[in-house]
Design an enzyme around this catalytic site. Structure first.
Site, PDB file in Angstrom:
ATOM      1  CG  HIS A 110      -1.235   1.354   1.527  1.00 38.89           C
ATOM      2  ND1 HIS A 110      -0.716   2.098   2.734  1.00 38.89           N
ATOM      3  CD2 HIS A 110      -2.396   2.355   1.126  1.00 38.89           C
ATOM      4  CE1 HIS A 110      -1.496   3.229   2.757  1.00 38.89           C
ATOM      5  NE2 HIS A 110      -2.409   3.317   1.961  1.00 38.89           N
ATOM      6  NE  ARG A 114      -3.344  11.327   4.077  1.00 38.19           N
ATOM      7  CZ  ARG A 114      -2.470  10.247   4.717  1.00 38.19           C
ATOM      8  NH1 ARG A 114      -2.131   9.518   3.643  1.00 38.19           N
ATOM      9  NH2 ARG A 114      -2.439  10.319   5.814  1.00 38.19           N
ATOM     10  CG  HIS A 149      11.666  -1.035   6.895  1.00 36.23           C
ATOM     11  ND1 HIS A 149      11.085  -0.396   7.556  1.00 36.23           N
ATOM     12  CD2 HIS A 149      10.850  -2.223   6.773  1.00 36.23           C
ATOM     13  CE1 HIS A 149       9.948  -0.695   8.053  1.00 36.23           C
ATOM     14  NE2 HIS A 149       9.925  -1.952   7.570  1.00 36.23           N
ATOM     15  CG  HIS A 179      -9.422  -6.347  16.496  1.00 34.49           C
ATOM     16  ND1 HIS A 179      -9.297  -5.445  15.626  1.00 34.49           N
ATOM     17  CD2 HIS A 179      -9.891  -7.289  15.749  1.00 34.49           C
ATOM     18  CE1 HIS A 179      -9.280  -5.845  14.370  1.00 34.49           C
ATOM     19  NE2 HIS A 179      -9.494  -6.986  14.204  1.00 34.49           N
ATOM     20  N   GLY A 262     -18.494  11.553   1.677  1.00 33.93           N
ATOM     21  CA  GLY A 262     -19.423  11.200   0.396  1.00 33.93           C
ATOM     22  C   GLY A 262     -18.398  10.733  -0.947  1.00 33.93           C
ATOM     23  N   GLY A 263     -17.340  10.045  -0.473  1.00 29.79           N
ATOM     24  CA  GLY A 263     -16.696   9.855  -1.399  1.00 29.79           C
ATOM     25  C   GLY A 263     -17.212   8.763  -2.424  1.00 29.79           C
TER      26      GLY A 263
END
Length: 304
Positions: A110, A114, A149, A179, A262-263
């Site tokens: 990933h 931005r 890395h 969790h 609302g994407g």
């Protein structure tokens, strides 16, 4: 803190569009199949370009998104660290990608870079950069972890040698399934709300991170994409992909921001893998390669 100008935000958008195109071209060359292009518009303002591949030669599913969206009221997820700016007019732009190779020995990855800018009449704009990259292997290899890395460190050290350990620790803490009490993968770097010391410096750091992604991931993919595997490896890959789904739907700020603002749902949930399994209270066999993933790789380590 320097204020971004219309010219500087236009330069960020131009860079992101170019990065989007370069990454897709490189991935298409690796896979041998083209990505489908899906351009979209957002009713409240802005739009984006989703480039997606499914059932490719290398990638079972992958997507590389560009978006530039605007709104009148900043959603809570984007203002989590600055509640005072909630409700401001805003614009957000970025490139985000998730790649799920078919081969279980090739890791999922990933990356995103931005930029946010929030404005209010009579007040200084509040802006920041964010992003990073991380690696989620199903079968661990120390040389892959070290390479990934080290490339992250190389992207940041020219600007400040404190950035890599800071962003690496931030990544370890962010991509953690509370969790499950386990990391999502072997980490990488993660940063958000990055706006010091100057706009130009922050933008340069973001460019360095974006430009190094292919250097970080493609050598690993080339080493692993043709490795022999069987049903056991595919089964474990599907099980571990469940952790990826859990993180993205429960914790990921980008997913929450996209849904709250609302994407476009198809583009937001593009990150989810196509084949996933859950089992009740499963444990790997002692001494197995699957157990080694947990003992040697799903731990916080200094790889670079």
């Amino acid at each position: 803190m320097a204020t971004p100008t219309t010219h500087s935000t236009a330069a960020v958008k131009a860079y992101l569009l170019d990065l989007h195109a370069r990454i897709v071209a490189a991935l298409e060359e690796v896979d041998g199949k083209p990505f489908v292009t899906d351009a979209w518009q957002r009713q409240e303002g802005g739009g984006g370009i989703s480039r997606v591949i499914e059932e490719g030669n290398v990638f079972e599913r992958g997507g590389v998104n560009f978006s530039h969206v605007v709104g009148k009221n900043l959603p809570p997820s984007a203002a989590a660290n600055r509640p005072a700016i909630a409700g401001r007019a805003w614009e957000a732009m970025g490139v985000s990608l998730v790649l799920h190779p078919r081969n279980p020995y090739a890791p999922t990855t990933h990356m995103n870079v931005r930029f946010f800018n929030a404005t209010a009449e009579g007040q200084e704009p509040v802006w920041w950069f964010g992003g990073g990259m991380d690696l989620t292997p199903y079968y661990g290899f120390a040389e892959d972890a070290q390479h990934f890395h080290q490339t992250c460190r190389d992207a940041l050290d020219p600007y400040d040698e404190d950035l890599y350990p800071h962003f690496k620790r931030w990544c370890d803490e962010y991509f953690y399934l509370k969790h499950r009490s386990e990391p999502r993968g072997i980490g990488g770097i993660f940063f958000d709300d990055f706006n010091e010391p100057r706009f130009d410096t922050c933008f340069a750091v973001q460019r360095s991170v974006g430009d190094r992604f292919l250097d970080a991931y493609l050598p690993i993919l080339q080493r692993r994409k043709d490795a022999a595997y069987g049903e056991r490896e595919r089964d474990f890959q599907a099980y571990r992909r469940g952790r990826y789904v859990e993180f993205n739907l429960v914790y990921d700020r980008g997913t929450l921001f996209g849904l709250q603002s609302g994407g476009r749902t198809e583009s937001i949930l593009m990150s989810l893998p196509p084949i996933v399994k859950w089992r009740y209270d499963w444990r790997p066999e002692a001494g197995s390669a699957e157990a080694k993933l947990y003992s040697d790789f799903l731990v916080h380590r200094d790889w670079a």
